[in-house]
Design a protein around this motif. Structure first.
Motif: not given
Ligand SMILES: Nc1nc2c(ncn2[C@@H]2O[C@H](COP(=O)(O)OP(=O)(O)O)[C@@H](O)[C@H]2O)c(=O)[nH]1
Ligand SMILES: [Mg+2]
Length: 701
Positions: A311, A328-331, A334, A371, A374, A388, A390
């Motif tokens: 994210a 944050f945005r989860v890219l 999950s 995924a 936000i 980031t 992770s």
């Protein structure tokens, strides 16, 4: 709150010029969807996303805000961005976190600088854009005029997919060009409820014209559709929508809407269209992230729930009583509440307690984020904007948001000296939240310097310092770090002798001083032969010269770029020591430097400006009034206008960004960076010397 997966998530940045109605629209969309319980207003300071006291007080957005609207089984994350250039850092972060943009244009103001700038930015990112004309209820609202202006100034690929029923005080509905139905609103009701009726007769001619244009435009984006269209066949709603969706992804079409956020007219249609036409979070373009700490290799990131979690922190903001809140945005992957994650940017572990989704200032707790979604979390230990998150087992660093360099520089001092430490801590926290706000210490002028995107940006930073960190401070015009140098070569003696009772002091040196190239600093050469000065005292002479040069000879600025040749001297076996030779060095410099034709050097910046053609003359004239030296002009490729490059003294660039924006009505782009030192013209130098001696008289050292 329901759990949403990427296919049912839309991430939309709401962008446009300041005051075009973005925050009001976000509020209305969340309200009309039922996700927010009240319909807020800017006037009352009650919108979902303008909640910081600095925003409520000023009546405009400063920070990126995030709200959501659950609609037709989907969750629309709405990133409300500030419109003023001063706060463009947050607007760029909002765009980076979204998959598409809603570009807002006021029905009375039309296309403005911020509209153009954000549209171009969305194009650069390759994001689909929906245009919304807001404030249709305002007097003089003119949908057709705005439509023509949009096409003329931004792109001819803009096409209305609905038209208003009435305008200004008469605005009371919309006609959907795909459905051939109208939504008509009861006067005075602001719930967003409407009656669906056939196209009213009064709007029929407009409907026919726009409908034909829409279908023809859509058909032109797809060969099979075009052939059928040219054969006179009808094109159904669903296939038209599908073709439009694809054309939007290729940036070939940009649909246009109209609403009144205040009255809540047209807002449901915007929600439905976002769900229908905007890409879902799984359609996100593939990204490449760096793996491991060195970041030498990259890995592809997909919006895939089964992939390792990654994210990007879009924004952190510290709030009194809450602590730091990270958005944050989860890219990919999950994450569940309570999970431990890994901040690969700073090599720290973080725990995601009370995982939540933001609804303006409120945080609605959720157990899982998938995924593409936000989310937000409070009280991370060492996580800042652009980091980031992770996992330890799959550490990655995502591509960061690229922020523009600051344009305006000021010195900052606490009103109360005891607050110095608190001020430094607060300034660094502000930088962690907002990378376009920078802090530095100038060791030559002994000032703390803050820089940002504009004066307003720095003023808001002052207000935040006071509220969040309890420090009152003020901004000052920064001192210019002038330097001095010499033009001629000269030589002479420095002799220090003291006889006071017991052991005396004795140091004696002969020195030659000569100009060196720009940027060389001080070059010391030891030419002593035959032990005229014992070698253990020679560094002391050098030290003395450095110390004296630091204080300059003209106006108290460090004297640089010269060569010192130490070629002779004498000593005393008992009375000589390091201190005496340092004093001799100081004496030598003081005696010789004034004979070397000292001059002032001033720091210069190289500036790069892109200005619209019609302001070019003003910009050039102004640059030469600022003693600027034009390096060249050429037509710009990244923005409309002419690119001007020039070298300008820093002393002439104070608040230049503001002056430039008022000269060009906010349409210029501007960058600056330090270029180097050059000798000052004598009349300008004279003024600096006079100011220095006035300062010296007022506050003798
Ligand atoms: N009459 C009317 N005023 C609006 C509408 N939308 C916004 N405004 C007003 O326009 C001003 C700017 O709105 P705001 O949402 O802060 O714009 P932003 O700067 O783009 O976020 C505020 O005074 C709003 O109350 C609308 O649909 N109708
Ligand atoms: Mg706003």
């Amino acid at each position: 709150m329901r759990e949403y997966r990427g296919a049912d998530i839309r991430n939309i940045a709401v962008v446009g010029h300041g005051g075009s109605g973005k925050t009001s629209l976000v509020d209305a969309l969340a309200f009309v969807s039922g996700s927010s319980k009240r319909h807020g207003s800017i006037g009352e300071g009650s919108t979902l996303t303008d909640t910081a006291p600095e925003e409520v007080e000023r009546g405009y957005s400063i920070n990126l805000g995030c709200a959501h609207a659950e609609w037709q089984g989907a969750k629309i994350n709405l990133l409300d961005t500030p419109g003023f250039l001063d706060f463009q850092g947050d607007a760029l972060a909002g765009l980076a976190a979204a998959d598409g943009a809603l570009c807002v244009v006021s029905a009375t103001a039309g296309v403005e600088v911020g509209t153009e700038r954000m549209f171009r930015e969305a194009m650069r990112r390759g994001d689909p854009v929906l245009f919304v004309v807001t404030m249709m209820d305002k007097e003089h609202a003119d949908f057709d005029a705005i439509y023509r202006q949009l096409r003329a100034t931004l792109t001819p690929k803009i096409i209305p997919i609905e038209v208003p029923v009435g305008e200004g005080a008469e605005f009371h509905g919309i006609v959907n060009l795909f459905d051939e139905t109208a939504h008509v609103y009861a006067r005075g009701a602001r719930s967003g409820a409407y009656d669906e009726v056939p196209v009213p007769d009064a709007v029929r001619p407009q409907y026919d014209r726009y409908h034909a244009e829409l279908i023809e435009t859509i058909a032109a984006t797809d060969d099979t559709l075009l052939e059928r269209y040219l054969n006179g066949e009808a094109i159904g709603r669903d296939e038209a929508i599908a073709a439009m969706r694809e054309a939007m992804k290729r940036l070939e079409l940009f649909p246009l809407f109209c609403v009144s956020s205040t009255l809540n007219y047209g807002t449901r249609a915007v929600l439905s269209t976002i769900v229908e036409l905007m890409p879902n979070a799984w359609e996100m373009e593939e990204l490449h992230a760096f793996t491991g700490a060195e970041g030498t290799s990259t890995v592809q990131i997909h919006a895939d729930d089964a992939a390792p979690f990654a994210a990007l922190v879009i924004k952190t903001q510290s709030e009194p009583h809450v602590g730091d809140v990270s958005l944050f945005r989860v890219l990919s992957g999950s994450v569940r509440t309570g999970d431990e994650v890994y901040n690969a940017t700073r090599d720290t572990a973080e725990k995601l307690n009370h995982l939540a989704v933001p609804q303006g200032r409120e945080r609605l707790e959720v157990t899982t984020l998938h995924a593409g979604d936000i989310g937000c979390v409070a009280k991370l230990r060492n996580t800042h904007t652009n980091d980031t998150l992770s996992t330890r087992s799959h550490p990655v660093r995502l591509p960061q948001v690229e922020y523009p360099e600051p344009l305006v520089l000021m010195a900052i001092v606490p009103l109360n000296r005891v607050d110095e430490e608190k001020l430094q801590a607060g300034l660094h926290r502000l930088h962690d939240e907002d990378p376009t706000f920078e802090v530095a210490y100038n060791t030559e002028t002994h000032e703390t310097l803050v820089s940002g995107m504009g004066e307003r940006h720095l003023e808001v930073a002052l207000a935040k310092l006071r509220r969040k960190f309890g420090v009152a401070a003020e901004l000052k015009r920064p001192r210019i770090a002038y330097r001095e140098t010499i033009r001629l070569r000269a030589e002479g003696q420095g002799r220090h002798k003291k006889q006071s009772g017991g052991r005396g002091q004795f140091g004696d040196c002969w020195v030659r001083i000569a100009p060196a190239d720009r940027g060389e600093g001080i070059r010391f050469q030891d030419h002593i032969v035959g032990g005229a000065i014992p070698s253990k005292f020679i560094p002391a002479v050098e030290k003395g010269i450095h110390e004296a040069a630091e204080r300059g000879v003209l106006a108290g600025f460090p004297l640089v770029d010269f060569i010192v040749e130490l070629y002779d001297g004498s000593y005393h076996t008992v009375d000589s020591n390091e201190m005496s030779f340092k004093m001799a060095g100081i004496q030598a410099f003081k005696a010789i430097a004034p004979k070397c034709k000292p001059v002032l050097l001033e720091p210069l910046d190289e500036v790069e400006i892109v200005t619209p053609e019609d302001s070019l003359g003003d910009v050039l004239g102004d640059l030469s009034a600022r003693r600027g030296q034009i390096l060249g002009t050429e037509s710009a490729d990244d923005a409309p206008g002419t690119r001007v490059r020039a070298v300008v003294p820093q002393s002439e660039l104070h608040l230049y960004a503001s002056a430039l924006q008022s000269m060009t009505h906010g349409r210029a782009l501007f960058r600056r960076h330090f270029r180097g030192y050059e000798e000052m013209p004598s009349d300008a130098a004279q003024r600096v010397v006079q100011e220095a001696s006035a300062r010296e008289e007022a506050h003798p050292a």
